[in-house]
Motif scaffolding. Structure first.
Motif, PDB file in Angstrom:
ATOM      1  N   SER A  53     -32.630 -93.852  11.777  1.00 21.32           N
ATOM      2  CA  SER A  53     -33.472 -92.529  12.002  1.00 21.32           C
ATOM      3  C   SER A  53     -33.184 -91.385  11.420  1.00 21.32           C
ATOM      4  N   ILE A  54     -33.878 -90.874  10.599  1.00 24.30           N
ATOM      5  CA  ILE A  54     -33.699 -89.718   9.742  1.00 24.30           C
ATOM      6  C   ILE A  54     -34.795 -88.601  10.109  1.00 24.30           C
ATOM      7  N   GLN A  55     -34.391 -87.514  10.516  1.00 19.94           N
ATOM      8  CA  GLN A  55     -35.462 -86.270  10.661  1.00 19.94           C
ATOM      9  C   GLN A  55     -35.021 -85.304   9.680  1.00 19.94           C
ATOM     10  N   ILE A  56     -36.167 -84.853   8.852  1.00 16.85           N
ATOM     11  CA  ILE A  56     -36.060 -83.904   8.066  1.00 16.85           C
ATOM     12  C   ILE A  56     -37.044 -82.884   8.138  1.00 16.85           C
ATOM     13  N   LYS A  57     -36.548 -81.646   7.972  1.00 11.91           N
ATOM     14  CA  LYS A  57     -37.421 -80.567   8.268  1.00 11.91           C
ATOM     15  C   LYS A  57     -37.773 -80.080   6.511  1.00 11.91           C
ATOM     16  N   ILE A  58     -39.007 -80.666   6.062  1.00 15.80           N
ATOM     17  CA  ILE A  58     -39.166 -80.308   4.799  1.00 15.80           C
ATOM     18  C   ILE A  58     -40.039 -78.627   4.621  1.00 15.80           C
ATOM     19  N   GLY A  59     -40.462 -78.243   5.684  1.00 19.18           N
ATOM     20  CA  GLY A  59     -40.957 -76.796   5.634  1.00 19.18           C
ATOM     21  C   GLY A  59     -42.443 -76.805   5.253  1.00 19.18           C
ATOM     22  N   ILE A 100     -40.205 -87.892  10.419  1.00 17.11           N
ATOM     23  CA  ILE A 100     -38.948 -88.725  11.165  1.00 17.11           C
ATOM     24  C   ILE A 100     -39.031 -90.161  10.325  1.00 17.11           C
ATOM     25  N   ILE A 101     -38.017 -90.643   9.762  1.00 22.40           N
ATOM     26  CA  ILE A 101     -38.015 -91.801   9.186  1.00 22.40           C
ATOM     27  C   ILE A 101     -37.350 -92.819  10.053  1.00 22.40           C
ATOM     28  N   ASN A 152     -26.956 -90.586   3.236  1.00 18.74           N
ATOM     29  CA  ASN A 152     -26.688 -89.616   2.251  1.00 18.74           C
ATOM     30  C   ASN A 152     -27.515 -89.383   0.822  1.00 18.74           C
ATOM     31  N   GLU A 153     -27.689 -90.630   0.289  1.00 17.01           N
ATOM     32  CA  GLU A 153     -28.380 -90.995  -0.774  1.00 17.01           C
ATOM     33  C   GLU A 153     -29.941 -90.405  -0.638  1.00 17.01           C
ATOM     34  N   ILE A 154     -30.510 -91.108   0.357  1.00 11.61           N
ATOM     35  CA  ILE A 154     -31.696 -90.682   0.668  1.00 11.61           C
ATOM     36  C   ILE A 154     -32.193 -89.364   1.097  1.00 11.61           C
ATOM     37  N   VAL A 155     -31.283 -88.726   1.869  1.00 11.54           N
ATOM     38  CA  VAL A 155     -31.336 -87.202   2.273  1.00 11.54           C
ATOM     39  C   VAL A 155     -31.477 -86.417   0.784  1.00 11.54           C
ATOM     40  N   ASN A 156     -30.553 -86.762  -0.191  1.00 12.15           N
ATOM     41  CA  ASN A 156     -30.356 -85.970  -1.146  1.00 12.15           C
ATOM     42  C   ASN A 156     -31.481 -85.949  -2.031  1.00 12.15           C
ATOM     43  N   ILE A 157     -32.420 -87.009  -1.942  1.00 10.67           N
ATOM     44  CA  ILE A 157     -33.460 -87.209  -2.880  1.00 10.67           C
ATOM     45  C   ILE A 157     -34.638 -86.153  -2.245  1.00 10.67           C
ATOM     46  N   PHE A 158     -34.709 -86.151  -0.987  1.00 11.85           N
ATOM     47  CA  PHE A 158     -35.635 -85.217  -0.070  1.00 11.85           C
ATOM     48  C   PHE A 158     -35.204 -83.854  -0.425  1.00 11.85           C
ATOM     49  N   VAL A 159     -33.711 -83.624  -0.244  1.00 14.26           N
ATOM     50  CA  VAL A 159     -33.277 -82.269  -0.323  1.00 14.26           C
ATOM     51  C   VAL A 159     -33.746 -81.652  -1.824  1.00 14.26           C
ATOM     52  N   GLU A 160     -33.555 -82.428  -3.037  1.00 11.20           N
ATOM     53  CA  GLU A 160     -33.899 -81.942  -4.318  1.00 11.20           C
ATOM     54  C   GLU A 160     -35.123 -81.823  -4.597  1.00 11.20           C
ATOM     55  N   LYS A 161     -35.713 -82.840  -4.273  1.00  8.13           N
ATOM     56  CA  LYS A 161     -37.340 -82.833  -4.453  1.00  8.13           C
ATOM     57  C   LYS A 161     -38.220 -81.834  -3.890  1.00  8.13           C
ATOM     58  N   VAL A 165     -31.690 -81.365   8.541  1.00  3.94           N
ATOM     59  CA  VAL A 165     -31.496 -82.682   8.381  1.00  3.94           C
ATOM     60  C   VAL A 165     -30.943 -83.424   9.580  1.00  3.94           C
ATOM     61  N   GLN A 166     -31.202 -84.345  10.009  1.00  2.00           N
ATOM     62  CA  GLN A 166     -30.528 -85.142  11.368  1.00  2.00           C
ATOM     63  C   GLN A 166     -30.597 -86.718  11.015  1.00  2.00           C
ATOM     64  N   SER A 167     -29.579 -87.368  11.388  1.00  2.00           N
ATOM     65  CA  SER A 167     -29.724 -88.866  11.190  1.00  2.00           C
ATOM     66  C   SER A 167     -29.181 -89.336  12.361  1.00  2.00           C
ATOM     67  N   GLU A 168     -29.680 -90.557  12.813  1.00  2.00           N
ATOM     68  CA  GLU A 168     -28.972 -91.363  14.068  1.00  2.00           C
ATOM     69  C   GLU A 168     -29.416 -92.625  13.611  1.00  2.00           C
ATOM     70  N   LYS A 169     -28.042 -93.760  14.163  1.00  2.07           N
ATOM     71  CA  LYS A 169     -27.985 -95.055  14.015  1.00  2.07           C
ATOM     72  C   LYS A 169     -28.440 -95.707  15.276  1.00  2.07           C
ATOM     73  N   PHE A 170     -28.975 -96.863  15.673  1.00  2.00           N
ATOM     74  CA  PHE A 170     -29.000 -97.395  16.744  1.00  2.00           C
ATOM     75  C   PHE A 170     -28.800 -98.744  16.658  1.00  2.00           C
TER      76      PHE A 170
END
Length: 290
Positions: free
Chosen positions: A41-47, A79-80, A92-101, A109-114
């Motif tokens: 699970s990845i949570q990203i605050k895009i704004g 939330i992905i 980190n690769e997925i997050v970096n794409i969102f960060v740059e775009k 950014v928060q991430s969690e593994k289940f």
């Protein structure tokens, strides 16, 4: 309407839906969500608000089946959830794409593994809670009415659970925590309707002792029909509105609840009462034969 005379038609309708659902479950299995299978699970605050289709263009490169939902008052966070167990490098690769775009700040950014073991624990507790609820209802209905009413009610509830499972299998609805909530809510709604009709049958037994058993059940259902339909419609309106205006996580719960309300109402009228009739009629037949 002679419901008792046409009870086999209702049995066939329910059996057809359940059989199709069971075939789908055997062929494809349920579409278990991250809560059961484990994953990331990845949570990203895009704004700002970004369409799901645009976000999915990024995630399709990693998991085309990942769910993406908006959260926050302004829907500026996402939330992905993916059933795939991404390692830290891939996250980190997925997050970096969102960060740059989208020029996202890293502190948003928060991430969690289940782990899949969490899903096993959820399923185990769900089964235990359902068994406890069934036993409790069996005892209560037997005490308030009689054992035959209790057996009919439990069979109707089992019918509702199978219908909900079939709906999840047929439509491929993700089975997550909302899956448990949908089943338990449907059970609660269904048993309430069933008890109302059973109470009417008990009252009519006292008021009209000369009626045949078939006429007694049909009359009781007829007198309860308006109340049952009105209750179902008002509940359906609220749930449908939730489905229309709600976010994706709410829709995942609202959709099976819509089917659950239909199933609960249907089973109370056309499954539970006919089953009680069959059990009672069998008792009368044995008494006469003896």
């Amino acid at each position: 309407m002679n419901i008792i005379n046409k009870r086999k038609v209702f049995y066939v309708i329910s059996s057809t839906i359940i059989i199709i659902g069971l075939i789908m479950m055997v062929a494809k299995g349920l579409n278990y969500g991250i809560d059961f299978t484990g994953g990331t699970s990845i949570q990203i605050k895009i704004g700002r608000m970004v369409s799901v289709d645009e976000l999915r263009e990024i995630m399709d490169n990693y998991d085309s089946n990942a769910s993406i939902v908006h959260v926050g008052n302004n829907k500026d966070e996402i939330i992905i959830k993916s059933n795939k167990d991404f390692d830290n490098e891939k996250i980190n690769e997925i997050v970096n794409i969102f960060v740059e775009k989208y020029d996202v700040k890293t502190d948003g950014v928060q991430s969690e593994k289940f782990m899949a073991t969490m899903g096993d624990e959820i399923k185990k507790k769900a089964v235990i809670s359902s068994i406890i609820a069934a036993v409790g209802m069996l005892i209560y209905i037997t005490w308030r009415f009689e054992l035959k009413f209790a057996i009919a009610a439990i069979v109707a509830l089992f019918h509702d659970v199978l219908i909900i499972l079939s709906i999840y299998a047929i439509f491929g609805i993700p089975a997550n925590n909302a899956f448990i909530a949908a089943i338990l809510t449907t059970i609660g709604y269904s048993i309430n309707d069933t008890i109302v009709i059973f109470d009417r049958i008990r009252e009519e037994t006292k008021l009209s002792p000369r009626l045949s058993l078939e006429d007694l059940v049909n009359l009781s259902i007829k007198k309860s029909l308006t109340r049952t339909i009105n209750t179902s419609i008002t509940t359906l309106v609220a749930v449908i509105i939730l489905y229309i205006v709600g976010v994706e996580d709410v829709k995942v719960l609202a959709l099976p609840l819509i089917f659950g309300i239909f199933s609960g109402t249907y089973s109370s009228l056309f499954i539970a009462s006919p089953i009680w009739y069959a059990l009672k009629n069998r008792e009368i037949f044995k008494t006469k034969k003896a």
